[in-house]
Enzyme design. Structure first.
Site, short mmCIF file in Angstrom:
data_model
loop_
_atom_site.label_atom_id
_atom_site.label_comp_id
_atom_site.label_asym_id
_atom_site.label_seq_id
_atom_site.Cartn_x
_atom_site.Cartn_y
_atom_site.Cartn_z
N TYR A 54 37.02 69.68 1.84
CA TYR A 54 38.22 69.23 1.12
C TYR A 54 38.03 67.82 0.54
O TYR A 54 38.68 67.47 -0.44
CB TYR A 54 39.43 69.19 2.05
CG TYR A 54 40.19 70.49 2.17
CD1 TYR A 54 39.57 71.63 2.66
CD2 TYR A 54 41.53 70.56 1.80
CE1 TYR A 54 40.28 72.81 2.78
CE2 TYR A 54 42.24 71.75 1.91
CZ TYR A 54 41.61 72.87 2.41
OH TYR A 54 42.31 74.04 2.52
N LYS A 113 30.17 78.11 11.44
CA LYS A 113 29.27 79.04 10.74
C LYS A 113 27.86 78.49 10.91
O LYS A 113 27.15 78.17 9.94
CB LYS A 113 29.69 79.15 9.26
CG LYS A 113 28.95 80.22 8.47
CD LYS A 113 29.31 81.65 8.86
CE LYS A 113 28.47 82.65 8.09
NZ LYS A 113 28.64 84.03 8.57
N ASP A 146 33.34 84.32 10.64
CA ASP A 146 33.60 85.71 10.21
C ASP A 146 34.00 86.57 11.41
O ASP A 146 34.95 87.36 11.33
CB ASP A 146 32.40 86.31 9.45
CG ASP A 146 31.06 86.06 10.12
OD1 ASP A 146 31.01 85.29 11.11
OD2 ASP A 146 30.05 86.63 9.67
N ASP A 172 42.21 76.32 7.55
CA ASP A 172 43.18 76.71 6.51
C ASP A 172 43.24 78.23 6.41
O ASP A 172 44.32 78.83 6.43
CB ASP A 172 42.74 76.10 5.17
CG ASP A 172 43.68 76.48 4.04
OD1 ASP A 172 44.91 76.40 4.24
OD2 ASP A 172 43.19 76.86 2.96
N ASP A 209 46.36 81.14 7.98
CA ASP A 209 47.11 82.10 7.17
C ASP A 209 46.96 83.49 7.77
O ASP A 209 47.92 84.26 7.86
CB ASP A 209 46.60 82.14 5.71
CG ASP A 209 47.32 81.13 4.81
OD1 ASP A 209 47.78 80.09 5.34
OD2 ASP A 209 47.40 81.38 3.59
#
Ligand code: IPM
Ligand code: MG
Length: 353
Positions: free
Chosen positions: A141, A186, A219, A243, A247
């Site tokens: 970001y 990751k 994942d 983020d 959601d």
């Protein structure tokens, strides 16, 4: 208790849910004898329209002189032109950075009466009570960005101290809960994730031997959030993964509109916002779900003002309104009567006792 709160309504449904949160805070203040002073200031698209700047200096000054900051939402199609020189979201990112709120707490609470509003089977939702701690002021970001005729880049940088402080924060919260921390990265692909994993392993083994650490690739974490959501206690992850995963996690609760957040740093002044966006499609229609915003107001009382009893009263009032069948459109199932934003807010206020 006397406190100054800056309200940043922002764009889309932001002003509607901010008004709901303010009404609840005012009700609690009268009831408990607190003096809360509210200042409204501009951010996002509304601030671009008025001043050309998504985070005007006057807004930042107000926030700096406050005990807490509450934000509705920013963004919308009016300001989404990819070639626009400034975007509403830049105001929010700069605010998070300027306030130094590196730890973004996103609790996912599932009300059993809303099981039908979730796309998951009800038995999967039993016992879900998870807290995602999202790193908020670093990573992709905030890295340098480039763009030329046919290529673009976003740099993702993490420093050891940024990982240490958010992992410590999350592990400390886990210590007061079920003592389980899941770190999401990751590390099979990203160097930043390999650093994240090394630092996390070290902090946990040196400082939190009593907290059980699980590590998941992002994942797989996205899958496990749906297949075994109740197995998670506290989850900690970098900015962008947090983020995306929150959601996804909001669907456990039935709607994005249900989830609150608290962004905290070294000082008591936190930033509180529902996790949902500006929802331009329903803005101004009076149908937004105020629960995420009102639950964020509860987090504000708890984390910035130390008013635990008032905070849990608000949370209990939300739960009681839901249990009594109060529903906005996003959490209604067939046969439910849909309440407006203000009617839902009043249904919660009437249960404040
Ligand atoms: C959130 C939002 C923001 C983010 C946007 C509006 C910049 O999606 O708070 O989750 O990506 O952090
Ligand atoms: Mg988001």
């Amino acid at each position: 208790m006397e406190a100054v709160i800056t309200l940043l309504p922002g764009d889309g449904i932001g002003p509607e849910v901010t008004a709901a949160a303010r009404k609840v805070l005012e009700t609690v203040a009268i009831r408990s004898g607190h003096t809360l002073t509210f200042h409204e200031a501009l951010i996002g698209g509304a601030a671009i329209d008025a001043t050309g700047d998504p985070l005007p200096a006057a807004t930042l000054a107000h926030c700096g002189n406050s005990d807490a900051v509450f934000l509705g939402a920013v963004g919308g199609p009016k300001w989404s032109d990819p070639n626009a020189p400034v975007r509403p979201e830049q105001g929010l990112l700069k605010l998070r950075s300027e306030l130094g709120v590196f730890a973004n707490l996103r609790p996912v609470r599932v009300y059993k009466q809303l099981a039908d509003a979730s796309p998951l089977k009800a038995d999967r939702l039993q016992g879900v009570d998870l807290l995602v701690v999202r790193e908020l002021t670093g990573g992709i970001y905030f890295g340098d960005k480039t763009r030329d005729a046919d290529s673009a880049s976003d740099l993702c940088v993490y420093h050891t101290y940024e990982i240490e402080r958010v992992v410590r924060f999350a592990a400390g919260l886990a210590r007061d809960r079920k003592r389980r921390l899941c770190s999401v990265d990751k590390a099979n692909v990203l160097e930043t994730s390999r650093l994240w994993r090394d630092v996390t392993n070290r902090v946990l083994s040196e400082e939190f031997a009593d907290v059980e650490l699980e590590t998941l690739l992002v994942d797989a974490a996205a899958m496990h959030l749906l297949s075994r959501p109740s197995s998670f206690d506290v989850m900690v992850t970098e900015n962008m993964f947090g983020d995306i995963l929150t959601d996804e996690a909001s669907m456990l609760a039935g709607s994005m509109g249900m989830l609150p957040s608290a962004s905290l740093g070294e000082t008591a002044c936190g930033l509180y916002e529902p996790i949902h966006g500006s929802a331009p499609d329903i803005a101004g229609k009076g149908m937004a779900n105020p629960c995420g915003a009102i639950a964020s107001a509860a987090l504000l009382l708890r984390h910035s003002l130390g008013l635990e009893a008032d905070a849990s009263d608000i949370e209990a009032a939300i739960a009681a309104a839901i249990a009594a069948g109060a529903r906005t459109a996003d959490i209604a199932t067939s046969g439910d009567q849909c309440l407006s934003t203000t009617a839902m807010t009043d249904a919660i206020i009437s249960r404040l006792g």
